[in-house]
Scaffold this motif. Structure first.
Motif, PDB file in Angstrom:
ATOM      1  N   VAL A 257     -44.601  14.106 -13.866  1.00  0.00           N
ATOM      2  CA  VAL A 257     -45.020  13.405 -12.407  1.00  0.00           C
ATOM      3  C   VAL A 257     -45.551  12.119 -12.836  1.00  0.00           C
ATOM      4  N   MET A 258     -45.751  11.601 -14.017  1.00  0.00           N
ATOM      5  CA  MET A 258     -46.229  10.420 -14.218  1.00  0.00           C
ATOM      6  C   MET A 258     -45.425   9.489 -13.669  1.00  0.00           C
ATOM      7  N   LYS A 259     -46.185   7.975 -13.153  1.00  0.00           N
ATOM      8  CA  LYS A 259     -45.376   6.850 -12.517  1.00  0.00           C
ATOM      9  C   LYS A 259     -44.529   6.074 -13.397  1.00  0.00           C
ATOM     10  N   ALA A 260     -44.525   6.287 -14.770  1.00  0.00           N
ATOM     11  CA  ALA A 260     -43.716   5.686 -15.615  1.00  0.00           C
ATOM     12  C   ALA A 260     -42.040   6.305 -15.332  1.00  0.00           C
ATOM     13  N   LEU A 261     -42.076   7.453 -14.998  1.00  0.00           N
ATOM     14  CA  LEU A 261     -40.768   7.944 -14.586  1.00  0.00           C
ATOM     15  C   LEU A 261     -40.221   7.753 -13.073  1.00  0.00           C
ATOM     16  N   SER A 262     -39.007   7.739 -12.814  1.00  0.00           N
ATOM     17  CA  SER A 262     -38.432   7.656 -11.586  1.00  0.00           C
ATOM     18  C   SER A 262     -37.454   8.461 -11.173  1.00  0.00           C
ATOM     19  N   GLY A 263     -37.126   8.817  -9.983  1.00  0.00           N
ATOM     20  CA  GLY A 263     -36.157   9.645  -9.504  1.00  0.00           C
ATOM     21  C   GLY A 263     -36.924  11.308  -9.146  1.00  0.00           C
ATOM     22  N   GLN A 267     -34.108  15.938 -10.973  1.00  0.00           N
ATOM     23  CA  GLN A 267     -33.424  14.796 -12.144  1.00  0.00           C
ATOM     24  C   GLN A 267     -34.100  14.616 -13.173  1.00  0.00           C
ATOM     25  N   ARG A 268     -35.496  14.344 -13.165  1.00  0.00           N
ATOM     26  CA  ARG A 268     -36.330  14.074 -14.286  1.00  0.00           C
ATOM     27  C   ARG A 268     -36.186  15.385 -15.164  1.00  0.00           C
ATOM     28  N   THR A 269     -36.457  16.273 -14.901  1.00  0.00           N
ATOM     29  CA  THR A 269     -36.375  17.510 -15.746  1.00  0.00           C
ATOM     30  C   THR A 269     -34.801  17.578 -16.513  1.00  0.00           C
ATOM     31  N   SER A 270     -33.761  17.410 -15.641  1.00  0.00           N
ATOM     32  CA  SER A 270     -32.394  17.708 -16.328  1.00  0.00           C
ATOM     33  C   SER A 270     -32.298  16.295 -17.541  1.00  0.00           C
ATOM     34  N   ARG A 271     -32.902  15.308 -17.186  1.00  0.00           N
ATOM     35  CA  ARG A 271     -32.780  13.959 -18.018  1.00  0.00           C
ATOM     36  C   ARG A 271     -33.349  14.435 -19.267  1.00  0.00           C
ATOM     37  N   ALA A 272     -34.565  14.975 -19.162  1.00  0.00           N
ATOM     38  CA  ALA A 272     -35.505  15.319 -20.449  1.00  0.00           C
ATOM     39  C   ALA A 272     -34.713  16.172 -21.265  1.00  0.00           C
ATOM     40  N   PHE A 273     -34.347  17.406 -20.893  1.00  0.00           N
ATOM     41  CA  PHE A 273     -33.477  18.237 -21.623  1.00  0.00           C
ATOM     42  C   PHE A 273     -32.218  17.772 -22.109  1.00  0.00           C
ATOM     43  N   ALA A 274     -31.274  16.807 -21.348  1.00  0.00           N
ATOM     44  CA  ALA A 274     -30.348  16.353 -21.871  1.00  0.00           C
ATOM     45  C   ALA A 274     -30.589  15.591 -23.197  1.00  0.00           C
ATOM     46  N   ALA A 275     -31.757  14.835 -23.052  1.00  0.00           N
ATOM     47  CA  ALA A 275     -31.888  13.881 -24.172  1.00  0.00           C
ATOM     48  C   ALA A 275     -32.414  14.595 -25.432  1.00  0.00           C
ATOM     49  N   GLY A 276     -32.880  15.966 -25.355  1.00  0.00           N
ATOM     50  CA  GLY A 276     -33.190  16.491 -26.596  1.00  0.00           C
ATOM     51  C   GLY A 276     -34.601  17.057 -26.497  1.00  0.00           C
ATOM     52  N   CYS A 277     -35.234  17.186 -25.224  1.00  0.00           N
ATOM     53  CA  CYS A 277     -36.597  17.845 -25.266  1.00  0.00           C
ATOM     54  C   CYS A 277     -36.461  19.134 -25.207  1.00  0.00           C
ATOM     55  N   ASP A 278     -37.302  19.836 -25.965  1.00  0.00           N
ATOM     56  CA  ASP A 278     -37.283  21.459 -25.993  1.00  0.00           C
ATOM     57  C   ASP A 278     -37.833  21.982 -24.824  1.00  0.00           C
ATOM     58  N   LEU A 279     -38.735  21.381 -24.090  1.00  0.00           N
ATOM     59  CA  LEU A 279     -39.822  21.877 -23.140  1.00  0.00           C
ATOM     60  C   LEU A 279     -40.162  20.882 -22.401  1.00  0.00           C
ATOM     61  N   VAL A 280     -40.538  20.972 -21.063  1.00  0.00           N
ATOM     62  CA  VAL A 280     -41.193  19.829 -20.098  1.00  0.00           C
ATOM     63  C   VAL A 280     -42.364  20.627 -19.781  1.00  0.00           C
ATOM     64  N   ILE A 281     -43.145  19.435 -19.295  1.00  0.00           N
ATOM     65  CA  ILE A 281     -44.653  19.716 -18.905  1.00  0.00           C
ATOM     66  C   ILE A 281     -44.768  19.138 -17.474  1.00  0.00           C
ATOM     67  N   ASP A 288     -43.792  20.594  -6.207  1.00  0.00           N
ATOM     68  CA  ASP A 288     -43.192  20.230  -7.489  1.00  0.00           C
ATOM     69  C   ASP A 288     -42.512  20.976  -8.643  1.00  0.00           C
ATOM     70  N   MET A 289     -43.568  22.271  -8.774  1.00  0.00           N
ATOM     71  CA  MET A 289     -43.168  23.343  -9.645  1.00  0.00           C
ATOM     72  C   MET A 289     -41.786  23.884  -9.436  1.00  0.00           C
ATOM     73  N   ILE A 290     -41.657  24.242  -8.026  1.00  0.00           N
ATOM     74  CA  ILE A 290     -40.384  24.780  -7.467  1.00  0.00           C
ATOM     75  C   ILE A 290     -39.127  23.846  -7.975  1.00  0.00           C
ATOM     76  N   GLU A 291     -39.293  22.689  -7.546  1.00  0.00           N
ATOM     77  CA  GLU A 291     -38.312  21.634  -7.941  1.00  0.00           C
ATOM     78  C   GLU A 291     -37.966  21.617  -9.307  1.00  0.00           C
ATOM     79  N   ILE A 292     -39.036  21.675 -10.381  1.00  0.00           N
ATOM     80  CA  ILE A 292     -38.653  21.673 -11.841  1.00  0.00           C
ATOM     81  C   ILE A 292     -38.323  22.760 -12.389  1.00  0.00           C
ATOM     82  N   ALA A 293     -38.411  24.005 -11.422  1.00  0.00           N
ATOM     83  CA  ALA A 293     -38.214  25.336 -12.070  1.00  0.00           C
ATOM     84  C   ALA A 293     -36.711  25.444 -11.951  1.00  0.00           C
TER      85      ALA A 293
END
Length: 341
Positions: A257-263, A267-281, A288-293
């Motif tokens: 949810v940091m403001k460096a990110l947009s969208g 979508q942010r969650t999907s992009r992080a996993f697609a890039a190669g992150c193993d986990l998101v926080i 917000d948690m429901i959206e990320i889940a």
């Protein structure tokens, strides 16, 4: 076989609400994060960490940011005010060996407090180098400007934490130190060339030994990827973090949810996993948690292997007298002619 959901979630307050309990039981996040809003006094924090684990029915990791200095969620009067990393940089400049021992003891003291509360993972050490003229979001959180010194002290910090039963998370890969902005509020863009980055920012992380978990930086490195920040960049994660730096531990995003990110958050969650992150926080509210889940997979394959390896390293704390540790820490600074922290 898949594992828990590849996310570490936060909570709203000092106790769990019914909605949160039901959500966590259903979602089964791999871990949890505590913030200042979740902390009042020792008995309350311990009850909260116990209830979080009860929700998922296992010994899930519980994280907190407890670096010392400006970044510590646990503060006096119930907990020690740990010194900022810059104090150890000054000690390194006088006596490097004393600095390594001081960092190790300081992180044993931190971990001793955390473990008693049921917190077994710390978002520390910050292994970003200090760069003159950069934004002070890192500043005195940096262990040094010399990557060799940072790597050595970061390794000592991880050792100190683990001695007292706490896992460390190095941050922010592949380096936040030369950012010209605070990624909590805007997206920093680093325009240094790759050769410079490789021998400075990246080298600090490359030299760390024993790191099992790490956090990405929400920064754009134009020499590597002009379009996406590290958290969203498969080029940065594959070529730099996994390649040049050689980190093969559990890689988690910084807060989504940091403001460096947009969208949208999904979508942010999907992009992080697609890039190669193993986990998101995540640090935020239930919607917000429901959206990320909805966009979070279960831990599987390499991500599950890395998560399991981190948890397998957990251990019971060594015998430790915090008063003697505090006295030893003071003596190390005094021996080098510096004021005790």
């Amino acid at each position: 076989m898949s594992g828990a959901a590849a996310v570490a979630f936060s909570v709203e307050g000092e106790t769990l609400g019914k909605e949160e309990k039901a959500f966590f039981r259903d979602c089964d996040p791999w871990g949890f994060i505590l913030f200042a809003r979740n902390v009042d006094r020792p008995r309350q924090v311990r009850a909260l960490t116990d209830s979080l684990r009860d929700c998922v029915g296992r010994d899930a990791p519980v994280f907190i940011d407890q670096e010392g200095g400006r970044v510590q969620r646990l503060r006096p009067p119930h907990w020690r005010a740990a010194p900022p990393a810059a104090r150890f940089a000054a000690l390194w400049d006088r006596e490097p060996e004393l600095a390594l021992e001081a960092v190790r003891i300081n992180h044993r003291l931190i971990a001793h407090e955390l473990y008693a509360l049921g917190i077994d993972a710390d978002y520390a050490p910050c292994a970003d180098i200090r760069v003159e003229g950069a934004h002070d979001v890192i500043g005195d959180r940096a262990l040094h400007s010399d990557p060799h010194a940072v790597a050595a002290m970061a390794t000592a910090a991880l050792e100190g934490l683990l001695h007292q039963g706490v896992l460390g998370v190095i941050k922010h890969l592949p380096g936040h130190g030369r950012a010209g902005a605070d990624s909590h509020f805007e997206l920093p863009v680093v325009e240094a060339d790759e050769e410079t980055l490789a021998r400075t920012d990246f080298a600090a992380f490359r030299g760390i030994k024993g790191a099992l978990m790490a956090m990405t930086a929400h920064l754009v490195y134009t020499a590597i990827d002009r379009d996406d920040c590290a958290t969203f960049s498969s080029e940065v994660i594959t070529r730099v973090i996994r390649g040049d730096i050689g980190f093969d531990g559990l890689l988690m995003s910084d807060d989504l949810v940091m403001k460096a990110l947009s969208g949208p958050l999904r979508q942010r969650t999907s992009r992080a996993f697609a890039a190669g992150c193993d986990l998101v926080i995540h640090n935020g509210a239930m919607p917000d948690m429901i959206e990320i889940a909805h966009a979070t997979p279960r831990l599987d394959h390499d991500a599950l292997r890395r998560a399991d390896a981190a948890l397998a390293a957990r251990r019971a704390p060594d015998p430790f007298d915090p008063d003697a540790g505090q006295a030893a820490l003071a003596r190390l600074f005094e021996e080098a002619g510096l004021d005790a922290p």
